[in-house]
Design an enzyme around this catalytic site. Sequence first.
Site, PDB file in Angstrom:
ATOM      1  N   ARG A 120       0.813  -1.231   0.000  1.00 55.12           N
ATOM      2  CA  ARG A 120       0.000   0.000   0.000  1.00 55.12           C
ATOM      3  C   ARG A 120       0.845   1.279   0.000  1.00 55.12           C
ATOM      4  NH1 ARG A 120      -3.111  -2.964   3.881  1.00 55.12           N
ATOM      5  NH2 ARG A 120      -4.812  -4.011   2.790  1.00 55.12           N
ATOM      6  N   LYS A 142       2.665  11.661 -10.489  1.00 54.94           N
ATOM      7  CA  LYS A 142       1.732  10.862 -11.300  1.00 54.94           C
ATOM      8  C   LYS A 142       2.445   9.590 -11.717  1.00 54.94           C
ATOM      9  CE  LYS A 142      -1.384  14.080 -13.589  1.00 54.94           C
ATOM     10  NZ  LYS A 142      -1.779  14.612 -14.914  1.00 54.94           N
ATOM     11  N   GLU A 184       8.058  18.960 -24.191  1.00 49.85           N
ATOM     12  CA  GLU A 184       7.447  19.238 -22.873  1.00 49.85           C
ATOM     13  C   GLU A 184       8.011  20.531 -22.289  1.00 49.85           C
ATOM     14  OE1 GLU A 184       4.873  17.581 -21.763  1.00 49.85           O
ATOM     15  OE2 GLU A 184       5.070  15.415 -22.059  1.00 49.85           O
ATOM     16  N   LYS A 226       6.626  23.237 -12.957  1.00 46.92           N
ATOM     17  CA  LYS A 226       5.899  22.022 -12.581  1.00 46.92           C
ATOM     18  C   LYS A 226       5.723  21.964 -11.062  1.00 46.92           C
ATOM     19  CE  LYS A 226       4.545  17.569 -13.374  1.00 46.92           C
ATOM     20  NZ  LYS A 226       4.556  16.408 -14.214  1.00 46.92           N
ATOM     21  N   GLU A 236      -4.775  17.300  -9.364  1.00 44.25           N
ATOM     22  CA  GLU A 236      -5.395  17.726 -10.626  1.00 44.25           C
ATOM     23  C   GLU A 236      -6.894  18.000 -10.510  1.00 44.25           C
ATOM     24  OE1 GLU A 236      -3.615  16.125 -14.289  1.00 44.25           O
ATOM     25  OE2 GLU A 236      -5.649  15.847 -14.992  1.00 44.25           O
ATOM     26  N   ARG A 240      -3.698  21.995 -12.450  1.00 48.52           N
ATOM     27  CA  ARG A 240      -2.779  20.986 -12.983  1.00 48.52           C
ATOM     28  C   ARG A 240      -3.234  20.456 -14.345  1.00 48.52           C
ATOM     29  NH1 ARG A 240       0.489  16.136  -9.787  1.00 48.52           N
ATOM     30  NH2 ARG A 240       1.604  15.459 -11.654  1.00 48.52           N
ATOM     31  N   ASN A 244      -1.740  19.359 -19.225  1.00 52.78           N
ATOM     32  CA  ASN A 244      -2.118  18.390 -20.255  1.00 52.78           C
ATOM     33  C   ASN A 244      -2.393  19.057 -21.599  1.00 52.78           C
ATOM     34  OD1 ASN A 244      -1.997  16.118 -18.518  1.00 52.78           O
ATOM     35  ND2 ASN A 244      -3.920  16.766 -17.601  1.00 52.78           N
ATOM     36  N   HIS A 247      -2.263  17.018 -24.681  1.00 53.66           N
ATOM     37  CA  HIS A 247      -2.201  15.606 -24.294  1.00 53.66           C
ATOM     38  C   HIS A 247      -3.431  14.804 -24.699  1.00 53.66           C
ATOM     39  CE1 HIS A 247       1.368  16.858 -22.253  1.00 53.66           C
ATOM     40  NE2 HIS A 247       1.560  15.709 -21.656  1.00 53.66           N
ATOM     41  N   HIS A 251      -2.249  11.746 -26.565  1.00 51.72           N
ATOM     42  CA  HIS A 251      -2.488  10.388 -26.052  1.00 51.72           C
ATOM     43  C   HIS A 251      -3.310   9.568 -27.041  1.00 51.72           C
ATOM     44  CE1 HIS A 251      -1.747  11.406 -21.497  1.00 51.72           C
ATOM     45  NE2 HIS A 251      -0.642  11.334 -22.204  1.00 51.72           N
ATOM     46  N   HIS A 264       6.318   9.781 -27.106  1.00 50.23           N
ATOM     47  CA  HIS A 264       5.366  10.570 -26.322  1.00 50.23           C
ATOM     48  C   HIS A 264       5.539  12.075 -26.582  1.00 50.23           C
ATOM     49  CE1 HIS A 264       2.817  11.900 -23.041  1.00 50.23           C
ATOM     50  NE2 HIS A 264       3.821  12.623 -22.577  1.00 50.23           N
TER      51      HIS A 264
HETATM   52  P1  NAD Z   1      11.391   6.446 -22.187  1.00 50.18           P
HETATM   53  O1  NAD Z   1      11.373   6.197 -20.760  1.00 50.18           O
HETATM   54  O2  NAD Z   1      10.865   5.404 -23.106  1.00 50.18           O
HETATM   55  O3  NAD Z   1      12.885   6.788 -22.618  1.00 50.18           O
HETATM   56  C1  NAD Z   1      13.164   7.066 -23.963  1.00 50.18           C
HETATM   57  C2  NAD Z   1      14.255   6.145 -24.522  1.00 50.18           C
HETATM   58  O4  NAD Z   1      15.529   6.645 -24.145  1.00 50.18           O
HETATM   59  C3  NAD Z   1      14.200   4.701 -24.056  1.00 50.18           C
HETATM   60  O5  NAD Z   1      14.559   3.875 -25.130  1.00 50.18           O
HETATM   61  C4  NAD Z   1      15.287   4.652 -22.982  1.00 50.18           C
HETATM   62  O6  NAD Z   1      15.832   3.370 -22.839  1.00 50.18           O
HETATM   63  C5  NAD Z   1      16.315   5.607 -23.539  1.00 50.18           C
HETATM   64  N1  NAD Z   1      17.146   6.286 -22.553  1.00 50.18           N
HETATM   65  C6  NAD Z   1      16.740   6.844 -21.396  1.00 50.18           C
HETATM   66  N2  NAD Z   1      17.739   7.523 -20.830  1.00 50.18           N
HETATM   67  C7  NAD Z   1      18.815   7.395 -21.628  1.00 50.18           C
HETATM   68  C8  NAD Z   1      20.133   7.876 -21.580  1.00 50.18           C
HETATM   69  N3  NAD Z   1      20.526   8.722 -20.620  1.00 50.18           N
HETATM   70  N4  NAD Z   1      20.989   7.506 -22.552  1.00 50.18           N
HETATM   71  C9  NAD Z   1      20.572   6.695 -23.573  1.00 50.18           C
HETATM   72  N5  NAD Z   1      19.325   6.230 -23.690  1.00 50.18           N
HETATM   73  C10 NAD Z   1      18.445   6.585 -22.727  1.00 50.18           C
HETATM   74  O7  NAD Z   1      10.580   7.778 -22.576  1.00 50.18           O
HETATM   75  P2  NAD Z   1      10.464   9.231 -21.935  1.00 50.18           P
HETATM   76  O8  NAD Z   1      10.300  10.131 -23.073  1.00 50.18           O
HETATM   77  O9  NAD Z   1      11.532   9.490 -20.950  1.00 50.18           O
HETATM   78  O10 NAD Z   1       9.096   9.150 -21.110  1.00 50.18           O
HETATM   79  C11 NAD Z   1       7.866   8.991 -21.748  1.00 50.18           C
HETATM   80  C12 NAD Z   1       6.863   8.490 -20.748  1.00 50.18           C
HETATM   81  O11 NAD Z   1       6.685   9.438 -19.708  1.00 50.18           O
HETATM   82  C13 NAD Z   1       5.489   8.238 -21.320  1.00 50.18           C
HETATM   83  O12 NAD Z   1       5.024   6.987 -20.907  1.00 50.18           O
HETATM   84  C14 NAD Z   1       4.643   9.330 -20.740  1.00 50.18           C
HETATM   85  O13 NAD Z   1       3.299   8.963 -20.608  1.00 50.18           O
HETATM   86  C15 NAD Z   1       5.314   9.532 -19.412  1.00 50.18           C
HETATM   87  N6  NAD Z   1       5.058  10.851 -18.815  1.00 50.18           N
HETATM   88  C16 NAD Z   1       4.648  10.877 -17.517  1.00 50.18           C
HETATM   89  C17 NAD Z   1       4.439  12.081 -16.880  1.00 50.18           C
HETATM   90  C18 NAD Z   1       4.066  12.110 -15.438  1.00 50.18           C
HETATM   91  O14 NAD Z   1       3.728  13.189 -14.924  1.00 50.18           O
HETATM   92  N7  NAD Z   1       4.154  11.001 -14.739  1.00 50.18           N
HETATM   93  C19 NAD Z   1       4.653  13.279 -17.576  1.00 50.18           C
HETATM   94  C20 NAD Z   1       5.083  13.226 -18.894  1.00 50.18           C
HETATM   95  C21 NAD Z   1       5.286  11.996 -19.495  1.00 50.18           C
HETATM   96  N1  GLY Z   2       2.302  15.667 -17.108  1.00 48.14           N
HETATM   97  C1  GLY Z   2       1.095  16.144 -16.540  1.00 48.14           C
HETATM   98  C2  GLY Z   2       1.114  16.239 -15.067  1.00 48.14           C
HETATM   99  O1  GLY Z   2       2.050  15.868 -14.409  1.00 48.14           O
HETATM  100  O2  GLY Z   2       0.159  16.660 -14.487  1.00 48.14           O
END
Ligand code: NAD
Ligand code: GLY
Length: 358
Positions: A120, A142, A184, A226, A236, A240, A244, A247, A251, A264
Amino acid sequence: MPVRELQVELGARRYPIRIGRGLLDDATGLAAFVPGRHALIVSDRNVAPLYLAQVEAALKGKTVKSLVLPAGEQEKTLARFGDVMAALAALDASRDATVVALGGGVVGDLAGFAAACWMRGVRFVQLPTTLLAMVDSSVGGKTAVDLPQGKNLVGAFHQPAAVLADTATLDTLPDRELRAGLAEVVKYGAIADAGFFEWLENKADALLDRDADALAEAIAVSCAHKAGIVARDETEQGERMLLNFGHTFGHAIETEQGYGGLLHGEAIAVGMVLAARLSSDLGRAPWADTARLAALLERLGLPVALPAGLSGDALLARMRLDKKAVSGSLRLILWSGLGRAEVVTDVPDLEIRAVLDA
Ligand code: NAD
Ligand code: GLY
């Protein structure tokens, strides 16, 4: 270059965001956020060979296991969530365990969701290694996995104990991923900070050339925005939602492409341009601002139009499953111009279809 530190303030709770080169080499700084006996490090197959040894070394003396998953959005699934649960069980992780997310947003969202659910809720620490994760996904709590039906449909709000962004890890990040992260960054300028948007226009070449000062400044300004928004609206309920921007469209594109098409950040770039265009179509925002947004994203090497082969009907149906929709009615984040995003609920389907079909 000095380490920059910001705080995310959540009433009585708070946690630091540190941004600087070499943070993963600072064993004491890292171990300080892992107070218990057990730690599970979650990473992916691209990141682990580069940086996992440093993190394992920093946690020497504790009972540590590492779980290295295949990379990419297609792995942000309930099945992989099950793998993290199994690894925590194999570790005999108790309530004082820490989950350490080493990687991009995929690893961060997945590991964070696992930390939210194990017993939990246990501690977790974000060690973002992509620009996108440093400026957005690692901050704010998130956490989620995707379903075939939609992005991030299963998840929880669960704040990290710390975000340690070692900007040296960006040296190995592929160019396409760096550009996706810049989408972003542009978002913060678009929704809340016209001055920052203009700064980005001036620094576009420096950012693409990975100028260390420009990148550090872009990350720090993004994180400040942020952190401020999350502090004011952690779960949110209002402000917040503005994060998006782009998005709901983005999405839908990602889901419709089976999470194997645009990255993304790329999908969000297209989504922001569609949202801006819709705003201008509706007479809510100057066309000049919409053109400036598209121009900056294009200059940063990002796509600004829908990929071929996606149907407007299918995208609109996906958009209806977006988490911001209420009682089947779409809630979109539009803008009234640079730096001014707003939540809009009553956009006729016809207008949305016109933007999707244009
Ligand atoms: P990702 O985690 O897939 O990383 C992108 C690629 O880069 C992957 O292939 C990874 O292996 C590679 N990589 C990462 N760091 C590296 C490094 N230093 N050197 C070489 N390769 C590296 O993608 P992302 O763009 O980081 O994240 C996208 C995700 O984040 C989506 O799922 C999206 O929905 C999520 N997201 C979440 C929030 C939130 O608030 N939680 C906000 C925005 C996006
Ligand atoms: N990426 C949107 C949020 O964190 O609210």
